[in-house]
Design a protein around this motif. Structure first.
Motif, PDB file in Angstrom:
ATOM      1  N   SER A  65       0.890  -1.088   0.108  1.00 10.87           N
ATOM      2  CA  SER A  65       0.050   0.187   0.027  1.00 10.87           C
ATOM      3  C   SER A  65       0.934   1.205   0.102  1.00 10.87           C
ATOM      4  CB  SER A  65      -0.821   0.051   1.196  1.00 10.87           C
ATOM      5  OG  SER A  65      -0.081   0.018   2.499  1.00 10.87           O
ATOM      6  N   SER A  66       1.992   1.151   0.597  1.00 13.37           N
ATOM      7  CA  SER A  66       2.933   2.240   0.542  1.00 13.37           C
ATOM      8  C   SER A  66       3.499   2.732  -0.896  1.00 13.37           C
ATOM      9  CB  SER A  66       4.013   2.119   1.478  1.00 13.37           C
ATOM     10  OG  SER A  66       3.596   2.143   2.887  1.00 13.37           O
ATOM     11  N   LEU A  67       3.846   1.442  -1.508  1.00 12.98           N
ATOM     12  CA  LEU A  67       4.289   1.628  -2.947  1.00 12.98           C
ATOM     13  C   LEU A  67       3.177   2.369  -3.842  1.00 12.98           C
ATOM     14  CD1 LEU A  67       6.420  -1.486  -3.252  1.00 12.98           C
ATOM     15  CD2 LEU A  67       7.141   0.854  -3.000  1.00 12.98           C
ATOM     16  N   ILE A  68       1.872   1.786  -3.648  1.00 13.63           N
ATOM     17  CA  ILE A  68       0.596   2.371  -4.369  1.00 13.63           C
ATOM     18  C   ILE A  68       0.781   3.734  -3.969  1.00 13.63           C
ATOM     19  CG2 ILE A  68      -1.736   2.195  -4.510  1.00 13.63           C
ATOM     20  CD1 ILE A  68      -1.560  -0.816  -3.975  1.00 13.63           C
ATOM     21  N   VAL A  69       0.806   4.338  -2.792  1.00 17.45           N
ATOM     22  CA  VAL A  69       0.590   5.649  -2.501  1.00 17.45           C
ATOM     23  C   VAL A  69       1.730   6.335  -3.085  1.00 17.45           C
ATOM     24  CG1 VAL A  69       0.842   7.350  -0.723  1.00 17.45           C
ATOM     25  CG2 VAL A  69      -0.591   5.208  -0.269  1.00 17.45           C
ATOM     26  N   LEU A  70       2.999   5.845  -3.084  1.00 19.77           N
ATOM     27  CA  LEU A  70       4.126   6.553  -3.631  1.00 19.77           C
ATOM     28  C   LEU A  70       3.883   6.595  -5.320  1.00 19.77           C
ATOM     29  CD1 LEU A  70       6.975   7.357  -2.849  1.00 19.77           C
ATOM     30  CD2 LEU A  70       7.902   5.436  -3.879  1.00 19.77           C
ATOM     31  N   ALA A  71       3.322   5.663  -5.956  1.00 17.46           N
ATOM     32  CA  ALA A  71       3.167   5.680  -7.183  1.00 17.46           C
ATOM     33  C   ALA A  71       2.067   6.916  -7.602  1.00 17.46           C
ATOM     34  CB  ALA A  71       2.747   4.340  -7.744  1.00 17.46           C
ATOM     35  N   MET A  72       0.891   6.792  -6.869  1.00 18.91           N
ATOM     36  CA  MET A  72      -0.157   7.627  -6.983  1.00 18.91           C
ATOM     37  C   MET A  72       0.246   9.310  -6.945  1.00 18.91           C
ATOM     38  SD  MET A  72      -2.546   5.950  -8.051  1.00 18.91           S
ATOM     39  CE  MET A  72      -3.678   7.427  -8.105  1.00 18.91           C
ATOM     40  N   TYR A  73       1.117   9.349  -5.982  1.00 23.23           N
ATOM     41  CA  TYR A  73       1.453  10.748  -5.643  1.00 23.23           C
ATOM     42  C   TYR A  73       2.643  10.822  -6.793  1.00 23.23           C
ATOM     43  CZ  TYR A  73      -0.881  12.259  -1.481  1.00 23.23           C
ATOM     44  OH  TYR A  73      -1.895  12.706  -0.734  1.00 23.23           O
ATOM     45  N   GLY A  74       3.384  10.175  -7.227  1.00 16.56           N
ATOM     46  CA  GLY A  74       4.167  10.349  -8.517  1.00 16.56           C
ATOM     47  C   GLY A  74       3.574  10.637  -9.628  1.00 16.56           C
ATOM     48  N   TYR A  75       2.297  10.154  -9.846  1.00 13.46           N
ATOM     49  CA  TYR A  75       1.531  10.484 -11.017  1.00 13.46           C
ATOM     50  C   TYR A  75       0.974  11.657 -10.930  1.00 13.46           C
ATOM     51  CZ  TYR A  75      -2.780  10.555 -14.048  1.00 13.46           C
ATOM     52  OH  TYR A  75      -3.436  10.952 -14.863  1.00 13.46           O
ATOM     53  N   TYR A  76       0.598  12.261  -9.739  1.00  7.24           N
ATOM     54  CA  TYR A  76       0.073  13.565  -9.449  1.00  7.24           C
ATOM     55  C   TYR A  76       0.944  14.533  -9.745  1.00  7.24           C
ATOM     56  CZ  TYR A  76      -1.240  17.622  -6.667  1.00  7.24           C
ATOM     57  OH  TYR A  76      -1.433  19.080  -6.401  1.00  7.24           O
ATOM     58  N   LEU A  77       2.256  14.029  -9.118  1.00  4.33           N
ATOM     59  CA  LEU A  77       3.263  15.360  -9.602  1.00  4.33           C
ATOM     60  C   LEU A  77       3.980  15.189 -10.836  1.00  4.33           C
ATOM     61  CD1 LEU A  77       5.376  14.564  -6.060  1.00  4.33           C
ATOM     62  CD2 LEU A  77       4.143  16.587  -6.694  1.00  4.33           C
ATOM     63  N   TYR A  78       3.803  14.171 -11.562  1.00  5.40           N
ATOM     64  CA  TYR A  78       3.931  14.044 -12.911  1.00  5.40           C
ATOM     65  C   TYR A  78       3.086  15.028 -13.908  1.00  5.40           C
ATOM     66  CZ  TYR A  78       4.488  12.311 -17.529  1.00  5.40           C
ATOM     67  OH  TYR A  78       4.535  12.241 -19.156  1.00  5.40           O
ATOM     68  N   GLN A  79       1.895  14.734 -13.697  1.00  5.08           N
ATOM     69  CA  GLN A  79       0.974  15.656 -14.523  1.00  5.08           C
ATOM     70  C   GLN A  79       1.038  16.917 -13.962  1.00  5.08           C
ATOM     71  OE1 GLN A  79      -1.463  14.422 -16.673  1.00  5.08           O
ATOM     72  NE2 GLN A  79      -0.618  12.628 -16.515  1.00  5.08           N
ATOM     73  N   ARG A  80       1.231  17.249 -12.764  1.00  8.74           N
ATOM     74  CA  ARG A  80       1.345  18.678 -12.163  1.00  8.74           C
ATOM     75  C   ARG A  80       2.710  19.354 -12.982  1.00  8.74           C
ATOM     76  NH1 ARG A  80       1.390  22.906 -11.168  1.00  8.74           N
ATOM     77  NH2 ARG A  80       0.340  24.213  -9.408  1.00  8.74           N
ATOM     78  N   THR A  81       3.833  18.722 -12.824  1.00  5.00           N
ATOM     79  CA  THR A  81       5.107  19.201 -13.274  1.00  5.00           C
ATOM     80  C   THR A  81       5.384  19.260 -14.707  1.00  5.00           C
ATOM     81  OG1 THR A  81       5.697  18.726 -10.987  1.00  5.00           O
ATOM     82  CG2 THR A  81       7.466  19.361 -12.656  1.00  5.00           C
ATOM     83  N   VAL A  82       5.202  18.175 -15.136  1.00  5.14           N
ATOM     84  CA  VAL A  82       5.721  17.971 -16.552  1.00  5.14           C
ATOM     85  C   VAL A  82       4.654  18.254 -17.561  1.00  5.14           C
ATOM     86  CG1 VAL A  82       6.349  16.073 -18.181  1.00  5.14           C
ATOM     87  CG2 VAL A  82       6.918  16.229 -15.634  1.00  5.14           C
ATOM     88  N   LYS A  83       3.244  17.752 -17.164  1.00  7.91           N
ATOM     89  CA  LYS A  83       2.009  18.054 -18.065  1.00  7.91           C
ATOM     90  C   LYS A  83       1.451  19.483 -17.772  1.00  7.91           C
ATOM     91  CE  LYS A  83       1.942  14.121 -20.204  1.00  7.91           C
ATOM     92  NZ  LYS A  83       2.235  13.839 -21.558  1.00  7.91           N
ATOM     93  N   ASN A  84       1.837  19.942 -16.727  1.00  6.91           N
ATOM     94  CA  ASN A  84       1.246  21.318 -16.314  1.00  6.91           C
ATOM     95  C   ASN A  84      -0.213  21.218 -16.243  1.00  6.91           C
ATOM     96  OD1 ASN A  84       1.783  24.164 -15.569  1.00  6.91           O
ATOM     97  ND2 ASN A  84       1.408  24.945 -17.690  1.00  6.91           N
ATOM     98  N   ALA A  85      -0.727  20.476 -15.629  1.00  7.69           N
ATOM     99  CA  ALA A  85      -2.120  20.008 -15.345  1.00  7.69           C
ATOM    100  C   ALA A  85      -2.376  21.006 -14.017  1.00  7.69           C
ATOM    101  CB  ALA A  85      -2.417  18.613 -15.400  1.00  7.69           C
ATOM    102  N   LYS A  86      -3.373  21.426 -14.187  1.00  5.51           N
ATOM    103  CA  LYS A  86      -3.842  22.516 -12.796  1.00  5.51           C
ATOM    104  C   LYS A  86      -5.605  22.280 -12.872  1.00  5.51           C
ATOM    105  CE  LYS A  86       0.015  25.667 -13.228  1.00  5.51           C
ATOM    106  NZ  LYS A  86       0.265  27.226 -13.508  1.00  5.51           N
ATOM    107  N   GLY A  87      -5.815  22.752 -11.694  1.00  7.89           N
ATOM    108  CA  GLY A  87      -7.292  23.109 -11.614  1.00  7.89           C
ATOM    109  C   GLY A  87      -8.110  22.079 -10.755  1.00  7.89           C
ATOM    110  N   TYR A  88      -9.371  22.207 -11.048  1.00  8.21           N
ATOM    111  CA  TYR A  88     -10.278  21.320 -10.326  1.00  8.21           C
ATOM    112  C   TYR A  88     -10.008  19.764 -10.362  1.00  8.21           C
ATOM    113  CZ  TYR A  88     -14.899  20.009  -8.576  1.00  8.21           C
ATOM    114  OH  TYR A  88     -15.845  19.364  -7.707  1.00  8.21           O
ATOM    115  N   LEU A  89      -9.719  19.186 -11.433  1.00 11.23           N
ATOM    116  CA  LEU A  89      -9.363  17.976 -11.820  1.00 11.23           C
ATOM    117  C   LEU A  89      -8.157  17.332 -10.840  1.00 11.23           C
ATOM    118  CD1 LEU A  89     -10.350  15.086 -12.765  1.00 11.23           C
ATOM    119  CD2 LEU A  89      -8.792  15.763 -14.972  1.00 11.23           C
ATOM    120  N   MET A  90      -7.242  18.192 -10.669  1.00 18.51           N
ATOM    121  CA  MET A  90      -5.981  17.912 -10.169  1.00 18.51           C
ATOM    122  C   MET A  90      -6.346  17.933  -8.683  1.00 18.51           C
ATOM    123  SD  MET A  90      -4.050  16.926 -12.428  1.00 18.51           S
ATOM    124  CE  MET A  90      -2.587  16.640 -10.942  1.00 18.51           C
ATOM    125  N   ALA A  91      -7.266  18.861  -8.057  1.00 19.15           N
ATOM    126  CA  ALA A  91      -7.393  18.992  -6.798  1.00 19.15           C
ATOM    127  C   ALA A  91      -8.251  17.565  -6.340  1.00 19.15           C
ATOM    128  CB  ALA A  91      -8.177  20.160  -6.593  1.00 19.15           C
TER     129      ALA A  91
END
Length: 274
Positions: A221-247
């Motif tokens: 479960s810790s690795l799943i959490v790490l992967a999900m936050y990694g996905y969030y940060l990837y979308q936010r940093t690399v893809k520059n995704a912002k706004g309601y959906l990212m929240a």
């Protein structure tokens, strides 16, 4: 020990009054109640810190290894970070959302064993490497909680704007761009702490047991959490995704943190202390 029990009881009572004060301020936009709640929370922090130090002297180690200690330290981190951020950025309602979580954690700690770790584990667990591992994990959870609080404020304000619910309460949330930025930076700060904590946990397990517990529920479960936050940060940093959906993504991912902290421990054969 009696004095510690009374100190803990007083802390819980004052904590509840502080959270109620912030909630009343949220409903009524009462600045005087907000200030009273802030000072109550400051007193709670002093009592928590005093209790933590006395507990450390009592057990002669850094007290984060039992379930009770882990919940208490987590709650203390949330109070500390919310006070600092509220003082630095003056983000109204952050303290309410953050400390609702903190109060729940501290209340749950009342129902957990307060005794020290089992005798058969005492020599195994008293390890600087393990203590650093636990501290890093709890620090990351606290920062993820802040990120969740900012994301929740973003979602609430977004809905208020969408429904044209104008008023003082809307203004006190702060602008959406600021909330989005603070939520992102909180997660960005928490992610490497979680990563380092997991790595140190693997190193400690390898040294103590000669193997890595890949199939342990807590590890998975810790690795799943790490992967999900990694996905969030990837979308936010690399893809520059912002706004309601990212929240919403941030909020959903934080629910995995809670599952990881509470439920997976019940099925873990490896994480016996928190």
């Amino acid at each position: 020990m009696i004095s510690l029990n009374w100190m803990y009881l007083l802390t819980v009572i004052l904590y509840s009054l502080s959270v109620l004060g912030y909630f009343f301020d949220f409903i009524q936009n009462n600045r005087k109640v907000n200030q009273m709640a802030f000072w109550l929370l400051s007193i709670v922090w002093v009592l928590q810190t005093s209790f933590f130090i006395l507990r450390m002297l009592e057990v002669n180690r850094f007290p984060v290894l039992t379930t009770f200690e882990g919940l208490f330290f987590f709650a203390w981190l949330l109070v500390t970070l919310s006070l600092i951020i509220n003082w630095r950025y003056r983000v109204d309602f952050l303290v309410l959302i953050t400390n609702v979580v903190g109060f729940i954690l501290m209340s749950l700690s009342v129902f957990t064993p307060t005794g020290d770790i089992p005798e058969e584990l005492s020599q195994l667990l008293i390890s600087e490497l393990l203590i650093i591992h636990v501290i890093l994990i709890l620090l990351s959870y606290a920062a993820f909680t802040l990120s969740f609080a900012f994301a929740s404020m973003y979602v609430i304000q977004h809905q208020m704007l969408k429904r044209k619910l104008w008023g003082k309460r809307l203004v006190r949330f702060g602008n959406l761009a600021k909330l989005d930025k603070l939520s992102y930076f909180s997660a960005l700060f928490a992610f490497p702490l979680l990563l380092l904590g997991i790595i140190l946990g693997f190193i400690w397990a390898s040294i103590q047991f000669g193997e890595l517990p890949w199939l342990d529920a807590k590890v998975i479960s810790s690795l799943i959490v790490l992967a999900m936050y990694g996905y969030y940060l990837y979308q936010r940093t690399v893809k520059n995704a912002k706004g309601y959906l990212m929240a919403l993504t941030n909020i959903a991912t934080f629910l995995l943190v809670l599952i990881n902290y509470f439920l997976s421990s019940s099925f873990s054969n490896f994480h016996l202390w928190y």
